[in-house]
Design a protein around this motif. Structure first.
Motif, PDB file in Angstrom:
ATOM      1  N   LEU A 124       0.826  -1.205   0.000  1.00 63.86           N
ATOM      2  CA  LEU A 124       0.000   0.000   0.000  1.00 63.86           C
ATOM      3  C   LEU A 124       0.866   1.263   0.000  1.00 63.86           C
ATOM      4  N   SER A 125       1.888   1.279   0.842  1.00 62.39           N
ATOM      5  CA  SER A 125       2.706   2.499   0.918  1.00 62.39           C
ATOM      6  C   SER A 125       3.489   2.719  -0.370  1.00 62.39           C
ATOM      7  N   ASP A 126       3.918   1.633  -1.002  1.00 64.85           N
ATOM      8  CA  ASP A 126       4.601   1.775  -2.301  1.00 64.85           C
ATOM      9  C   ASP A 126       3.674   2.415  -3.332  1.00 64.85           C
ATOM     10  N   GLY A 127       2.446   1.915  -3.364  1.00 62.99           N
ATOM     11  CA  GLY A 127       1.463   2.431  -4.322  1.00 62.99           C
ATOM     12  C   GLY A 127       1.165   3.902  -4.085  1.00 62.99           C
ATOM     13  N   ILE A 128       0.948   4.252  -2.813  1.00 61.94           N
ATOM     14  CA  ILE A 128       0.634   5.648  -2.478  1.00 61.94           C
ATOM     15  C   ILE A 128       1.825   6.542  -2.835  1.00 61.94           C
ATOM     16  N   SER A 129       3.019   6.109  -2.423  1.00 58.72           N
ATOM     17  CA  SER A 129       4.218   6.920  -2.700  1.00 58.72           C
ATOM     18  C   SER A 129       4.371   7.162  -4.188  1.00 58.72           C
ATOM     19  N   LYS A 130       4.243   6.100  -4.951  1.00 57.59           N
ATOM     20  CA  LYS A 130       4.448   6.214  -6.399  1.00 57.59           C
ATOM     21  C   LYS A 130       3.456   7.192  -7.023  1.00 57.59           C
ATOM     22  N   ALA A 131       2.190   7.036  -6.648  1.00 62.82           N
ATOM     23  CA  ALA A 131       1.154   7.901  -7.228  1.00 62.82           C
ATOM     24  C   ALA A 131       1.408   9.363  -6.882  1.00 62.82           C
ATOM     25  N   LEU A 132       1.753   9.617  -5.632  1.00 68.26           N
ATOM     26  CA  LEU A 132       1.938  11.014  -5.220  1.00 68.26           C
ATOM     27  C   LEU A 132       3.207  11.610  -5.810  1.00 68.26           C
ATOM     28  N   LYS A 133       4.242  10.784  -5.930  1.00 69.69           N
ATOM     29  CA  LYS A 133       5.489  11.278  -6.528  1.00 69.69           C
ATOM     30  C   LYS A 133       5.274  11.666  -7.972  1.00 69.69           C
ATOM     31  N   GLN A 134       4.448  10.854  -8.665  1.00 69.59           N
ATOM     32  CA  GLN A 134       4.176  11.169 -10.067  1.00 69.59           C
ATOM     33  C   GLN A 134       3.490  12.516 -10.205  1.00 69.59           C
ATOM     34  N   SER A 135       2.788  12.921  -9.172  1.00 70.60           N
ATOM     35  CA  SER A 135       2.132  14.225  -9.209  1.00 70.60           C
ATOM     36  C   SER A 135       3.065  15.335  -8.727  1.00 70.60           C
ATOM     37  N   LYS A 182      -0.405  21.170 -13.083  1.00 72.64           N
ATOM     38  CA  LYS A 182       0.237  21.448 -14.365  1.00 72.64           C
ATOM     39  C   LYS A 182       0.678  22.897 -14.401  1.00 72.64           C
ATOM     40  N   VAL A 183       1.788  23.107 -15.116  1.00 71.05           N
ATOM     41  CA  VAL A 183       2.283  24.466 -15.268  1.00 71.05           C
ATOM     42  C   VAL A 183       2.101  24.889 -16.721  1.00 71.05           C
ATOM     43  N   THR A 184       1.533  26.056 -16.903  1.00 66.70           N
ATOM     44  CA  THR A 184       1.404  26.598 -18.250  1.00 66.70           C
ATOM     45  C   THR A 184       2.094  27.961 -18.288  1.00 66.70           C
ATOM     46  N   ALA A 185       2.511  28.341 -19.474  1.00 70.20           N
ATOM     47  CA  ALA A 185       3.068  29.673 -19.668  1.00 70.20           C
ATOM     48  C   ALA A 185       2.430  30.238 -20.914  1.00 70.20           C
ATOM     49  N   ASP A 186       1.888  31.416 -20.806  1.00 70.34           N
ATOM     50  CA  ASP A 186       1.146  32.021 -21.912  1.00 70.34           C
ATOM     51  C   ASP A 186       0.125  31.020 -22.466  1.00 70.34           C
ATOM     52  N   GLY A 187      -0.477  30.275 -21.594  1.00 69.24           N
ATOM     53  CA  GLY A 187      -1.504  29.326 -21.990  1.00 69.24           C
ATOM     54  C   GLY A 187      -0.986  28.017 -22.578  1.00 69.24           C
ATOM     55  N   GLU A 188       0.319  27.892 -22.641  1.00 68.51           N
ATOM     56  CA  GLU A 188       0.921  26.714 -23.266  1.00 68.51           C
ATOM     57  C   GLU A 188       1.451  25.787 -22.163  1.00 68.51           C
ATOM     58  N   LEU A 189       1.148  24.495 -22.275  1.00 70.24           N
ATOM     59  CA  LEU A 189       1.582  23.555 -21.252  1.00 70.24           C
ATOM     60  C   LEU A 189       3.103  23.365 -21.286  1.00 70.24           C
ATOM     61  N   ILE A 190       3.726  23.427 -20.117  1.00 69.50           N
ATOM     62  CA  ILE A 190       5.162  23.142 -20.040  1.00 69.50           C
ATOM     63  C   ILE A 190       5.328  21.730 -19.491  1.00 69.50           C
ATOM     64  N   GLU A 191       5.955  20.875 -20.283  1.00 66.74           N
ATOM     65  CA  GLU A 191       6.148  19.483 -19.853  1.00 66.74           C
ATOM     66  C   GLU A 191       7.267  19.431 -18.826  1.00 66.74           C
ATOM     67  N   LEU A 192       6.966  18.931 -17.640  1.00 68.90           N
ATOM     68  CA  LEU A 192       7.974  18.885 -16.580  1.00 68.90           C
ATOM     69  C   LEU A 192       8.074  17.498 -15.976  1.00 68.90           C
ATOM     70  N   SER A 193       9.287  17.119 -15.590  1.00 71.88           N
ATOM     71  CA  SER A 193       9.459  15.870 -14.850  1.00 71.88           C
ATOM     72  C   SER A 193       8.952  16.117 -13.430  1.00 71.88           C
ATOM     73  N   ALA A 194       8.825  15.047 -12.634  1.00 74.04           N
ATOM     74  CA  ALA A 194       8.323  15.194 -11.266  1.00 74.04           C
ATOM     75  C   ALA A 194       9.212  16.141 -10.457  1.00 74.04           C
ATOM     76  N   LYS A 195      10.518  15.992 -10.604  1.00 75.73           N
ATOM     77  CA  LYS A 195      11.451  16.854  -9.860  1.00 75.73           C
ATOM     78  C   LYS A 195      11.346  18.313 -10.303  1.00 75.73           C
ATOM     79  N   GLU A 196      11.269  18.483 -11.622  1.00 84.28           N
ATOM     80  CA  GLU A 196      11.147  19.849 -12.146  1.00 84.28           C
ATOM     81  C   GLU A 196       9.849  20.499 -11.657  1.00 84.28           C
ATOM     82  N   LEU A 197       8.787  19.693 -11.631  1.00 79.27           N
ATOM     83  CA  LEU A 197       7.503  20.214 -11.177  1.00 79.27           C
ATOM     84  C   LEU A 197       7.579  20.621  -9.699  1.00 79.27           C
ATOM     85  N   ALA A 198       8.213  19.771  -8.889  1.00 75.70           N
ATOM     86  CA  ALA A 198       8.354  20.088  -7.460  1.00 75.70           C
ATOM     87  C   ALA A 198       9.108  21.406  -7.281  1.00 75.70           C
TER      88      ALA A 198
END
Ligand code: CA
Length: 221
Positions: free
Chosen positions: A12-23, A139-155
């Motif tokens: 359970l903790s592996d599943g929760i960790s993985k899901a939240l990290k992906q976000s 999600k991060v957008t700039a001037d309405g355009e989606l910026i693709e980010l890795s999990a670390k970049e997003l954090a």
């Protein structure tokens, strides 16, 4: 956002960790009540996900001690279906919400997002210049355009936008983006910042650094 997950069920903790990290959340995991208590005493977390049936120290006791220390972070408790009494006691002890096992991960994620939003009393979207961070879709957008980010970049991006142009030290950035059990190589954070910089530069926002002090967002005039 840094979350502590106190859960002794490995799958359970592996599943929760993985899901939240992906976000893009940073998730530290402990498997006993004693470790949870220690982590909460010494670390800084934005939210606690707390299983009530924990070895060494009961989840309710962890919660009681947390609130006795006047730590106000939101707490989501996880309980077994047949333990209604615990759930009620948990809410009485200052938990903010609960989930009954078994639950679906998307539901857990939705609760976490809602609780973090409530805690911050801020709107769903946070902006810095042309950058926009949606705390619901994460999600991060700039001037309405989606910026693709890795999990670390997003954090990292989240911390930068929430700080709104103020200087953040490298230690703070590491605290917000790395778990304890992850090795933080000397250059790792610089590499991530470099990648992030490349992605937001076209939108006329830069990540500037002040030697010895830290980093901050700056909008090109
Ligand atoms: Ca348990």
């Amino acid at each position: 956002m840094r979350l502590l997950l106190a859960e002794d069920d490995e799958i359970l903790s592996d599943g929760i960790s993985k899901a939240l990290k992906q976000s893009g959340y940073v998730v530290d995991h402990v498997a006993s009540g004693a470790d949870a208590d220690h982590a909460l005493e010494t670390g800084r977390f934005d939210l606690l996900i707390l299983d009530l049936g924990l070895p060494q120290l009961d989840g309710l006791e962890v919660l009681k001690r947390l609130r006795a220390r006047k730590q106000l972070m939101p707490v989501l408790i996880l309980t077994a279906r047949d333990r209604l009494e615990d759930r009620v006691t948990g809410l009485d002890y200052g938990a903010d919400d609960y989930l009954t096992k078994p639950f679906d991960l998307p539901e857990l994620e939705a609760r976490v997002r809602a609780m973090l939003r409530r805690g911050q009393t801020q709107s769903v979207e946070v902006e810095y210049g042309p950058l926009r961070f949606d705390t619901v879709s994460r999600k991060v957008t700039a001037d309405g355009e989606l910026i693709e980010l890795s999990a670390k970049e997003l954090a990292l991006m989240e911390v930068f936008i929430l700080k709104g142009g103020n200087v953040i030290s490298k230690e703070q950035l590491i605290e917000h983006t790395y778990r304890w059990d992850e090795e933080v190589s000397h250059n790792a954070i610089e590499v991530t910042i470099h990648r992030l910089r490349k992605k937001i530069e076209p939108h006329k926002v830069n990540i500037r650094s002040i030697r010895g002090l830290g980093y901050f967002l700056e909008e090109e005039q």
